[in-house]
Design an enzyme around this catalytic site. Structure first.
Site: not given
Ligand code: CP3
Length: 363
Positions: A43, A47, A56, A92, A167
């Site tokens: 991530r 973030r 974004r 994602d 999910y």
């Molecule tokens: O690693 C990286 O930097 C690459 C990008 C990446 C994202 N999601 C971007 C993202 C990766 C590798 C993921 C994988 C992902 N997504 C996983 C596996 C990794 C882990 O953390 O266990 C999982 C379980 C997800 C499902 C998911 N998508 C979650 C739990 C969330 C977070 C919700 C939140 O806002 O806290 C997302 C959304 C997400 N995926 C964001 C990003 C940058 C945030 C969305 C935003 O900025 O609006």
């Protein structure tokens, strides 16, 4: 078909000298010596970065994953800022599931939310196979990135069947995975049908990324730690193994990661990984004993430690590098994703510290 125009290794031959296939990251994944221990952060894109939040603003998450220029810029941001040894594609785990026809959204602060949860055989039928044309934006983004990144490897990724199934069955994030387990234990046939479909979607999604030139892939089974080893082996491992076996001849290292997987580390390696991701609960030397000598490890700094004063961070980095020396290959990473409140300066300092402490004289 695998080509060697991507900087990845040829199918049978020696890795090409120079280029991402010869980078410290890919070398560590292959358990080959390199100039230093490579480091990247799960991530890392998004973030904690202000430049990410800016770019974004007003673009919904799923839409941003479908714009190759935006994906390219966001993926490059942490490489420029921190000097990490690998980029990870900005996308994602639910992107391919949406491409497969499931109506879902990524809700800020919550995560993926599915409009109609998948709970019946008819629901499983709604998950269509995908091909390159269904995720052409990912193909395009990877090609743009490979051209921009030069010698820095790009990691492709996908969600593993169990984590995706959670999910889909729950309809959103879940702490207990209760509905998922109810389906798994209550209707194993339907469970296996669901996971088999998801495995095909995941494999197709990873193949698109490999064909477009990624140098490694990571299979995220973030929530597999919710299962006992026996249940993992029975209900999950065959499906993740299908995905990993499907990439065995692709010439790129396969990383297999989950959280809370201390009891599953051996099985997750057996599923067909070259590198096993380890969270902060298991020291890397202990993890190596469980995984065996023929796989590298990745991890495992507790992301919350990055919120502590620097001397605490430094001591933890030193300990992890020491413990990682027991492994035949070590990729430094966090034990799970970067927390949003992390100071990006601390990430940059960690990269420099890992490089400095692990520097080896040229062979
Ligand atoms: O690693 C990286 O930097 C690459 C990008 C990446 C994202 N999601 C971007 C993202 C990766 C590798 C993921 C994988 C992902 N997504 C996983 C596996 C990794 C882990 O953390 O266990 C999982 C379980 C997800 C499902 C998911 N998508 C979650 C739990 C969330 C977070 C919700 C939140 O806002 O806290 C997302 C959304 C997400 N995926 C964001 C990003 C940058 C945030 C969305 C935003 O900025 O609006």
């Amino acid at each position: 078909m695998t080509t060697d125009t991507t900087g990845t290794a040829a199918r049978d031959g020696e890795p090409r000298r120079g280029g991402p296939a010869d980078s410290p990251f890919v070398r560590a994944c292959r358990r080959e010596p390199g100039p230093h221990t490579p480091v990247w952060f799960m991530r890392q894109a998004g973030r904690s970065l202000p430049e990410y939040r800016e770019i974004r603003a007003n673009v919904p998450m799923l839409e941003s994953c479908r714009r190759p220029e935006l994906v390219t810029e966001i993926t490059l941001q942490p490489v420029r800022r921190h000097g990490v040894d690998a980029a990870i594609l900005f996308s994602d785990i639910v992107v391919p599931v949406a491409a497969a026809g499931i109506d879902l959204d990524i809700v800020p602060g919550t995560g993926p939310v599915v409009a109609e949860p998948v709970r019946t055989a008819a629901d499983v039928e709604r998950i269509n196979p995908i091909g390159r044309d269904d995720v052409s934006y990912v193909d395009e983004a990877v090609r743009l990135l490979v051209a921009e990144l030069g010698d820095t490897p790009l990691i492709g990724f996908a969600g593993a069947p169990f984590t995706l199934a959670s999910y889909l069955v729950e309809g959103g994030p879940s702490r207990t995975h209760a509905k998922t387990k109810a389906l798994m234990y209550g209707d194993p046939e339907l469970w296996h049908a669901l996971c088999a479909r998801l495995a095909e979607v995941t494999l197709a999604f990873l193949r698109v990324q490999v064909d477009a030139g990624v140098s490694a892939v990571q299979l995220f089974d973030s929530w597999a730690g919710a299962l006992s080893e026996a249940d993992y082996r029975r209900y999950v491992l065959p499906h993740s193994a299908h995905v990993l076996a499907g990439l065995a001849g692709a010439g790129v290292p396969r990383i297999h990661f989950g959280v809370g997987t201390a009891e599953l580390l051996g099985a997750m390696g057996e599923a067909g990984a070259d590198v096993v991701g380890v969270d902060w609960r298991t020291p890397l030397d202990v993890a190596t004993r469980r995984i065996g000598p023929d796989k590298a490890v990745q991890g495992n700094l507790d992301p919350a430690v990055l919120l502590a004063p620097w001397p605490v961070v430094e001591a933890a980095v030193r300990r992890i590098l020491d413990e990682g020396r027991a492994a035949p290959g070590h990729v430094f990473n966090l034990g799970h994703g970067v927390l949003p409140e992390t100071d990006p300066e601390v990430l940059t300092r960690v990269v420099a510290l890992v490089h400095e402490l692990s520097a080896r004289p040229a062979a």
